[in-house]
Design a protein around this motif. Sequence first.
Motif, PDB file in Angstrom:
ATOM      1  N   VAL A  21       7.286 -10.501  -3.638  1.00  0.00           N
ATOM      2  CA  VAL A  21       6.588 -11.519  -4.436  1.00  0.00           C
ATOM      3  C   VAL A  21       5.163 -11.728  -3.918  1.00  0.00           C
ATOM      4  O   VAL A  21       4.188 -11.752  -4.680  1.00  0.00           O
ATOM      5  N   LEU A  22       5.037 -11.878  -2.597  1.00  0.00           N
ATOM      6  CA  LEU A  22       3.725 -12.110  -2.006  1.00  0.00           C
ATOM      7  C   LEU A  22       2.826 -10.887  -2.144  1.00  0.00           C
ATOM      8  O   LEU A  22       1.601 -11.011  -2.276  1.00  0.00           O
ATOM      9  N   GLY A  23       3.438  -9.697  -2.090  1.00  0.00           N
ATOM     10  CA  GLY A  23       2.652  -8.483  -2.283  1.00  0.00           C
ATOM     11  C   GLY A  23       2.049  -8.426  -3.675  1.00  0.00           C
ATOM     12  O   GLY A  23       0.868  -8.078  -3.848  1.00  0.00           O
ATOM     13  N   GLY A  24       2.851  -8.762  -4.683  1.00  0.00           N
ATOM     14  CA  GLY A  24       2.325  -8.785  -6.044  1.00  0.00           C
ATOM     15  C   GLY A  24       1.259  -9.846  -6.224  1.00  0.00           C
ATOM     16  O   GLY A  24       0.236  -9.620  -6.904  1.00  0.00           O
ATOM     17  N   LEU A  25       1.460 -11.009  -5.604  1.00  0.00           N
ATOM     18  CA  LEU A  25       0.489 -12.093  -5.715  1.00  0.00           C
ATOM     19  C   LEU A  25      -0.830 -11.710  -5.048  1.00  0.00           C
ATOM     20  O   LEU A  25      -1.921 -11.940  -5.603  1.00  0.00           O
ATOM     21  N   GLY A  26      -0.759 -11.114  -3.840  1.00  0.00           N
ATOM     22  CA  GLY A  26      -1.975 -10.705  -3.148  1.00  0.00           C
ATOM     23  C   GLY A  26      -2.727  -9.620  -3.885  1.00  0.00           C
ATOM     24  O   GLY A  26      -3.970  -9.618  -3.925  1.00  0.00           O
ATOM     25  N   ALA A  27      -1.992  -8.690  -4.481  1.00  0.00           N
ATOM     26  CA  ALA A  27      -2.651  -7.614  -5.239  1.00  0.00           C
ATOM     27  C   ALA A  27      -3.344  -8.164  -6.475  1.00  0.00           C
ATOM     28  O   ALA A  27      -4.444  -7.724  -6.835  1.00  0.00           O
ATOM     29  N   LEU A  49      -4.404 -11.388  -7.026  1.00  0.00           N
ATOM     30  CA  LEU A  49      -5.459 -12.364  -6.777  1.00  0.00           C
ATOM     31  C   LEU A  49      -6.586 -11.824  -5.907  1.00  0.00           C
ATOM     32  O   LEU A  49      -7.754 -12.202  -6.090  1.00  0.00           O
ATOM     33  N   ARG A  50      -6.243 -10.969  -4.932  1.00  0.00           N
ATOM     34  CA  ARG A  50      -7.257 -10.540  -3.963  1.00  0.00           C
ATOM     35  C   ARG A  50      -7.422  -9.026  -3.884  1.00  0.00           C
ATOM     36  O   ARG A  50      -8.287  -8.538  -3.159  1.00  0.00           O
ATOM     37  N   GLY A  51      -6.596  -8.302  -4.588  1.00  0.00           N
ATOM     38  CA  GLY A  51      -6.693  -6.855  -4.536  1.00  0.00           C
ATOM     39  C   GLY A  51      -6.128  -6.224  -3.280  1.00  0.00           C
ATOM     40  O   GLY A  51      -6.430  -5.070  -2.962  1.00  0.00           O
ATOM     41  N   TYR A  52      -5.297  -6.959  -2.543  1.00  0.00           N
ATOM     42  CA  TYR A  52      -4.682  -6.410  -1.336  1.00  0.00           C
ATOM     43  C   TYR A  52      -3.615  -5.384  -1.713  1.00  0.00           C
ATOM     44  O   TYR A  52      -3.031  -5.443  -2.811  1.00  0.00           O
ATOM     45  N   PRO A  53      -3.315  -4.449  -0.795  1.00  0.00           N
ATOM     46  CA  PRO A  53      -2.207  -3.522  -1.053  1.00  0.00           C
ATOM     47  C   PRO A  53      -0.888  -4.281  -1.211  1.00  0.00           C
ATOM     48  O   PRO A  53      -0.609  -5.220  -0.464  1.00  0.00           O
ATOM     49  N   ARG A  54      -0.085  -3.864  -2.181  1.00  0.00           N
ATOM     50  CA  ARG A  54       1.173  -4.555  -2.421  1.00  0.00           C
ATOM     51  C   ARG A  54       2.123  -4.473  -1.230  1.00  0.00           C
ATOM     52  O   ARG A  54       2.983  -5.327  -1.041  1.00  0.00           O
ATOM     53  N   SER A  55       1.982  -3.449  -0.428  1.00  0.00           N
ATOM     54  CA  SER A  55       2.885  -3.257   0.706  1.00  0.00           C
ATOM     55  C   SER A  55       2.490  -4.069   1.938  1.00  0.00           C
ATOM     56  O   SER A  55       3.219  -4.081   2.925  1.00  0.00           O
ATOM     57  N   LEU A  56       1.328  -4.744   1.884  1.00  0.00           N
ATOM     58  CA  LEU A  56       0.836  -5.433   3.075  1.00  0.00           C
ATOM     59  C   LEU A  56       1.805  -6.505   3.587  1.00  0.00           C
ATOM     60  O   LEU A  56       2.116  -6.530   4.792  1.00  0.00           O
TER      61      LEU A  56
END
Length: 412
Positions: A278-284, A286-293
Amino acid sequence: MVADLHWMPLPSRVLVPGLWLWPAHGDQLVTVALAGLWAPLAVLLARQLGLPRSAWGLAGLLGLLGGGYVRFLSTPDSIALTGVVGSLAWLAAAGGRTGAAAAAAAALALTRGDGFLAAPCLGLVLAAQGRRGGGLVVAAAGPLAWALWQLRGVALAGPAVLEMRAAMGAALHIDELLQGRIAGGGLAARGAVVLRELGEAGQTVMLVGLFLLPLFALVGGWRARRQPLVWGLGAYALLMPVATLSLAPAIAASGTPFRSGAALYPAAAALAALGAQVLGGLGARLRGYPRSLPALLLGGAHALGTVGFGLAIARARPAPLVDCDVLERVPGDAVVFTGRPLELRGACGPVAVLLRRDDTAEAARALVVRHDVAWALLPAADPDPTVPTADDGERLLPGWAPVAPGLWRRPD
């Protein structure tokens, strides 16, 4: 006797076959094998929660690590079995299998003394699926199994079982039950030693690593909040510690909620994997972070926290109070009296029979006849006031003679 009649009858039987095969460490081997099942059970629970295959690996890794339970996953405790039986119970209830869930609820009540508290929570899972009749059956299975075992204890041991239960319910702290056994050296003192061994950097790694999992699990639980399984897990997480503290505060003070919470750990690992997704999808988004982070952060930090915690406990472990060198004259198949049977058996190997300071000479003679005890370990001093010392030798074992410092022998 307490494990069999009252608190942990199922673990005391599950570990016995291991001792038959390997008397020195067979019980530990069985415990490790059971703990190894936490990983596949976490994967099955992740699948039950609808996680994609890409998240199953993280759930399995978290289940394998054991988190704060790592200290107990190689010792003959009930924790590994509690995690297995509890996970099977949640899987059965989530799958709507009333019979299997009822059997698992009964088994959990025999795995831990407060395991019957999970039964109504398992019943809630079934009731939320529209199976109210099945939910009632499962909810009743745990308390019924517990009650039947208590009746068996009364039949075998008489009123002593009820007296023991009354003492446990009335005591406010574990010191009152152990007669000062851990006074000045209880859980808080041991925890302080462990934290000192870690150092400031290690403390940060451990705390962050171990506490990330419940935080991620809360996120996963919120995402899956409409699933009946999550309702049951949440109910047990709230009910079990509160009820245990209310029913037996001294037992709760010894860490029982932590041990019984092992029934939640593989499910928490699955929910944490969902939380990372869930957090991976949210970060990707909103912020463009890798989903796996978030998954990498959770897995890596939890691994570091678990390993650091385990190593710190190993370093902080107190020196054994049983001197194995004293037993050089004792034959390998001899039976030995001691006030520390678990330490003697684990550290030195001989078969041990418990002798307490408040025993009578008549009670000791009965044990000698029953177990053919020929030797006794009576140290000059011991910090535990229940352990007999050399000063108690003539009173407890009249006619026995000291043959070495701390070692007594029965007259032929």
